[in-house]
Design an enzyme around this catalytic site. Sequence first.
Site, short mmCIF file in Angstrom:
data_model
loop_
_atom_site.label_atom_id
_atom_site.label_comp_id
_atom_site.label_asym_id
_atom_site.label_seq_id
_atom_site.Cartn_x
_atom_site.Cartn_y
_atom_site.Cartn_z
CG ASN A 23 -4.03 -4.06 3.52
OD1 ASN A 23 -4.62 -4.49 2.54
ND2 ASN A 23 -4.15 -4.56 4.73
CB ILE A 24 -3.15 -4.57 -2.43
CG1 ILE A 24 -3.76 -4.35 -3.82
CG2 ILE A 24 -3.33 -6.00 -2.01
CD1 ILE A 24 -3.37 -3.07 -4.49
CD GLU A 50 0.38 1.42 11.74
OE1 GLU A 50 0.48 1.49 10.51
OE2 GLU A 50 -0.18 0.51 12.36
CG ASP A 79 -4.13 2.60 12.61
OD1 ASP A 79 -3.20 2.16 11.90
OD2 ASP A 79 -4.32 2.22 13.79
CG PHE A 155 -7.22 -7.46 4.52
CD1 PHE A 155 -8.31 -6.83 3.97
CD2 PHE A 155 -6.58 -6.86 5.60
CE1 PHE A 155 -8.77 -5.61 4.47
CE2 PHE A 155 -7.01 -5.65 6.11
CZ PHE A 155 -8.12 -5.02 5.54
N GLY A 156 -6.59 -10.09 6.61
CA GLY A 156 -6.56 -9.95 8.07
C GLY A 156 -7.53 -10.88 8.79
CE LYS A 179 -13.67 -5.73 5.00
NZ LYS A 179 -12.23 -5.95 5.05
CG HIS A 184 -14.12 -1.47 9.76
ND1 HIS A 184 -12.80 -1.19 9.77
CD2 HIS A 184 -14.25 -2.65 9.13
CE1 HIS A 184 -12.15 -2.20 9.20
NE2 HIS A 184 -13.01 -3.09 8.81
#
Length: 204
Positions: A23-24, A50, A79, A155-156, A179, A184
Amino acid sequence: METKTKVSKDFPKGKVAYFVTTNIHKFLEAHNVLSEYKIATAKLKVEATEIQDDSLENIAKFSAHDAVKNSGLPIFVGDAGLFVEALNGFPGPYSAFVYRTVGPQGILDLMQNKTNRNAYFQTVIAYCEPNGEPKTFCGKVEGTICMEQKGDLGFGYDPIFVPNRGDGRTFAQMSTDEKNVYSHRAEALRKFAEWYSGVGKRIF
Ligand code: ITT
């Protein structure tokens, strides 16, 4: 004959950390946080299983072990998951699968009649060296799920998550550095960086 590698005076003195991720966006977030600690981040593409598990920590530890086995390098993985209170913590450790199948709009649809919009993101970073055991670092950000998707950065689930400590914008309305003030992942990375800065020798 002894050869010396010349390093420019302007090159930041520090260490390198290998991040195994596909994930970039995660990589860029890590790059920016770790550079504050003069740690260079290298993105590695390595096979790492995973597993499905209720615990992010178990998933991260297993991936870290597997990635070290397959690369022979000291590496870290991260993760993460989104935990929505009104959905009893769903999608949590299943966030990647849920994102691929129904996406953020699927979460908004499930939340249509919910007045409790509380949610949090959690990240577990696992660092592991060859023949070693993974060491973990956690980060968490509390926030709310908004009523509609906002923003096209990140993203996401970023377009549906508003951090409590922010100014009402979603993560997808913030730059990577903004961000990183709240996220987190940045919290877990800072804990990792504090620890990693103190161990081993500088390599350049
Ligand atoms: P890796 O290759 O590093 O595993 P990934 O995209 O699968 O990349 P994670 O397992 O950490 O990353 O995260 C699972 C999903 O949770 C991810 O695909 C996103 O949809 C979502 N997610 C994780 N962190 C997020 C964040 O900071 N903002 C928005 N969505 C996030």
